[in-house]
Design an enzyme around this catalytic site. Structure first.
Site, PDB file in Angstrom:
ATOM      1  N   GLU A 220      10.618  -0.061 -37.151  1.00 30.47           N
ATOM      2  CA  GLU A 220       9.318  -0.273 -37.653  1.00 30.47           C
ATOM      3  C   GLU A 220       8.370   1.154 -37.049  1.00 30.47           C
ATOM      4  OE1 GLU A 220       7.561  -3.720 -36.691  1.00 30.47           O
ATOM      5  OE2 GLU A 220       9.356  -5.099 -37.544  1.00 30.47           O
ATOM      6  N   GLU A 221       8.828   1.832 -35.752  1.00 24.74           N
ATOM      7  CA  GLU A 221       8.164   2.787 -35.416  1.00 24.74           C
ATOM      8  C   GLU A 221       8.281   4.169 -36.497  1.00 24.74           C
ATOM      9  OE1 GLU A 221       8.514   5.935 -31.643  1.00 24.74           O
ATOM     10  OE2 GLU A 221       9.234   4.184 -31.561  1.00 24.74           O
ATOM     11  N   ARG A 222       9.618   4.004 -36.843  1.00 24.25           N
ATOM     12  CA  ARG A 222       9.897   5.508 -37.785  1.00 24.25           C
ATOM     13  C   ARG A 222       9.230   5.208 -39.149  1.00 24.25           C
ATOM     14  NH1 ARG A 222      16.004   5.717 -34.853  1.00 24.25           N
ATOM     15  NH2 ARG A 222      15.281   6.769 -33.129  1.00 24.25           N
TER      16      ARG A 222
ATOM     17  N   ALA B 152       5.507   6.008 -38.714  1.00 25.32           N
ATOM     18  CA  ALA B 152       5.526   7.336 -38.527  1.00 25.32           C
ATOM     19  C   ALA B 152       5.185   8.071 -39.648  1.00 25.32           C
ATOM     20  CB  ALA B 152       6.670   8.183 -37.751  1.00 25.32           C
TER      21      ALA B 152
END
Length: 439
Positions: free
Chosen positions: A289-291, A294
Site C-alpha cells: 500500500e505504501e508503494r 507513492a
C-alpha cells in the site's frame, strides 16, 4: 462515540441477496455507489471502471480543503521546517479523508482501496511533497497492519483516533544499518513480566517529533530473520523513547524526520499487532500500500510540473521568440506527459487487481520504480527550461525537484524494486538453474 465526517460522508451497507452496496451523502443528498467490494464478489475493475463519479466528488471535496486550509500556509511551513500535523490531520480526519478504506466500526468510510488511491492522487496537489508524505504515513504505512490484524482494543485505542485525526502515527522500520534491508533490523523487544522491553534505534522516521504512537518493527525472537519479527504499537511518550535529533534534509522540508533511540522501553504485550513472529510478513503487506500510495501521490506533482513549465516556456523569450516555439521543447514535454499517462495506467491496473485480492507485489514494485525514475526525469528536464529561475527557491518546480528525489530512495530503493521484479521474472540466480561449465 465515533465521529462522523461532515464534508463528505460515505457508509457501507448490504443490498439484496447479500451483495455489497455503498451509500454516500454529498451536499446533503443520499446516493448509491457502484457495486465494489473488498471480498471480490463484485464486478471486475479495470482502468476504465476504477474511478467513477464518487471518486471524482471525493477528490473535489479534498481539493477544496487543500486550497483553503493547506496550500496558503505551505510556504511558511517550509520555512519553519515543520507543519502542524495535529492541526492538519484533525481537518482531514473531520472530513473523513484519513479513513476512506478503514472499517466503519472504527470511524472509517468502509470503501475499497481505490478510494484511498484517489485521495493519494489528489494530495499531490499540495504545493510540497512533505505533507502528502506525512499523510501517507497515517493512511497507508503505519495503520494497514493494525487495521487488518490488530485486536479490537488496540484499534479502539489507536486506530479510531488516528482516523479522526486526533492522533498522529509514525512507522518505525528503518535503522542505521538496515534501510531497504528490513530483514536485518537490530531493535529487540524481549518479553518480561507481561511486557516487551525494547532496546535499539530507528532512523529516517517521518512525523516522529509530532507522533503519538509508532508502528514498530522489532525482533521478538531468535529464529530466522523472516520469522522472528513482530509489529508493536509503541506510544511515543513512553519513558525510554529518546528523539535524538531532527534530521536536516535535501527536500521534504516541512516534514519532521528523526533518529530515535529506545532504552529499556516497556510496552504491554497486549500492544502486539496480530501474531508474534509475523511482523516481517505484515510489514511486507504494508509496503504494498505504501508503494502504491507513492506512485499515486506522484502523478499530480509531475503533471503540475509539466504544466507550469509549458506555461513558463510560452512566456520566456529566447533569441526573440518564446522558448516553447522550439520543437525540441514541445516534443520533450509531450514525451514526459506520455510517460506520466503510462505510469497512471500501470498504477490503475495494479490497484484494480489489489482491490480484488490479487497479489500485486510485482506491479506495486514496478509502480514505485517507475514513479521514482520518472520523477527524476520530469523534474530535471523541466527545471532545465526554467534556466536560472529553476535554480532558485522562488519557483515550485525547484521544490518538486528536491522533494520527489526521495521516491527512488524511501520505501525501498529503486535497486530493491528491481530485485523484487527480477525475482518474479525468475531471472535471479537462486530462482533459476545455473548451467554448469563444460570442460
Amino acid at each position: 462515540m465515533l465521529r462522523r465526517p461532515i464534508r463528505t460522508i460515505f457508509a457501507a451497507g448490504r443490498g439484496r441477496g447479500g451483495r455489497g452496496r455503498q451509500l454516500c451523502w454529498l451536499n446533503g443528498h443520499r446516493r448509491e455507489l457502484s457495486t465494489r467490494q473488498l471480498n471480490g464478489d463484485s464486478v471486475e475493475i479495470n482502468v476504465e471502471t476504477l474511478f467513477n463519479e464518487q471518486h471524482k466528488q471525493l477528490r473535489q471535496s479534498l481539493n477544496k480543503l487543500i486550497q483553503s486550509e493547506i496550500n496558503p500556509h505551505v510556504e511558511q511551513w517550509e520555512k519553519e521546517q515543520q507543519f502542524p500535523a495535529h492541526e492538519v490531520f484533525r481537518k482531514l480526519g473531520k472530513a473523513g479523508f484519513l479513513g476512506v478504506n478503514k472499517p466503519v466500526e472504527y470511524g472509517g468510510l468502509g470503501l475499497d482501496f481505490s478510494y484511498s488511491v484517489a485521495v493519494a492522487e489528489e494530495l499531490g496537489n499540495i504545493n510540497c511533497g512533505a505533507i502528502p508524505m506525512a499523510v501517507g504515513v497515517q493512511l497507508d504505512m503505519a495503520t494497514p497492519a493494525l487495521t487488518r490484524f490488530g485486536s479490537d482494543k488496540l484499534k479502539r485505542e489507536y486506530l479510531v483516533p488516528s482516523i479522526a485525526g486526533e492522533m498522529v502515527a509514525c512507522l518505525g522500520v528503518s535503522e542505521p544499518s538496515a534501510g531497504s534491508d528490513v530483514a536485518n533490523i537490530k531493535t529487540k523487544a524481549e518479553k518480561r513480566n507481561g511486557d516487551y522491553i525494547i532496546n535499539g534505534s530507528k532512523l529516517w522516521i517521518t512525523n516522529a517529533f509530532q507522533a503519538d504512537w509508532m508502528c514498530l518493527l522489532a525482533n521478538t525472537g531468535s529464529g530466522p530473520n523472516h520469522s522472528n519479527k513482530s509489529l508493536i504499537v509503541l506510544p511515543m511518550k513512553t519513558p525510554g523513547v529518546h528523539l535524538a535529533r531532527k534530521i536536516s534534509k535535501l527536500g521534504m522540508h516541512s516534514s519532521d524526520t528523526a533518529e530515535i533511540f529506545f532504552e529499556d522501553v516497556r510496552v504491554p504485550q497486549s500492544h502486539l499487532i496480530g501474531e508474534e513472529g509475523k511482523g516481517f510478513v505484515y510489514q511486507m503487506l504494508q509496503f504494498q500500500e505504501e508503494r502504491l500510495f507513492a506512485a499515486a501521490s506522484s502523478l499530480m506533482p509531475l503533471e503540475n510540473c509539466i504544466r507550469l513549465t509549458l506555461e513558463y516556456a510560452q512566456q520566456r523569450f529566447v533569441f526573440g521568440r518564446p522558448l516553447l516555439d522550439n520543437q525540441v521543447v514541445q516534443f520533450q514535454l509531450a514525451e514526459l506527459q506520455t510517460e506520466v499517462e503510462a505510469l497512471r495506467s500501470l498504477l490503475y491496473r495494479a490497484v484494480g487487481k489489489y482491490v480484488h485480492g490479487e497479489d500485486v507485489t510485482k506491479l506495486a514494485s514496478m509502480c514505485k520504480l517507475k514513479a521514482g525514475r520518472l520523477s527524476r526525469e520530469v523534474t530535471d528536464s523541466c527545471l532545465q527550461y526554467w534556466g536560472g529561475m529553476g535554480y532558485t527557491n522562488d519557483v515550485l518546480v525547484s521544490r518538486m525537484y528536491r522533494d520527489t528525489r526521495l521516491i527512488s530512495i524511501g520505501g525501498g530503493a529503486d535497486e530493491v524494486m528491481l530485485s523484487i521484479i527480477s525475482k518474479f521474472m525468475g531471472s535471479r540466480p537462486k530462482n533459476r538453474e545455473i548451467p554448469s561449465k563444460k570442460h
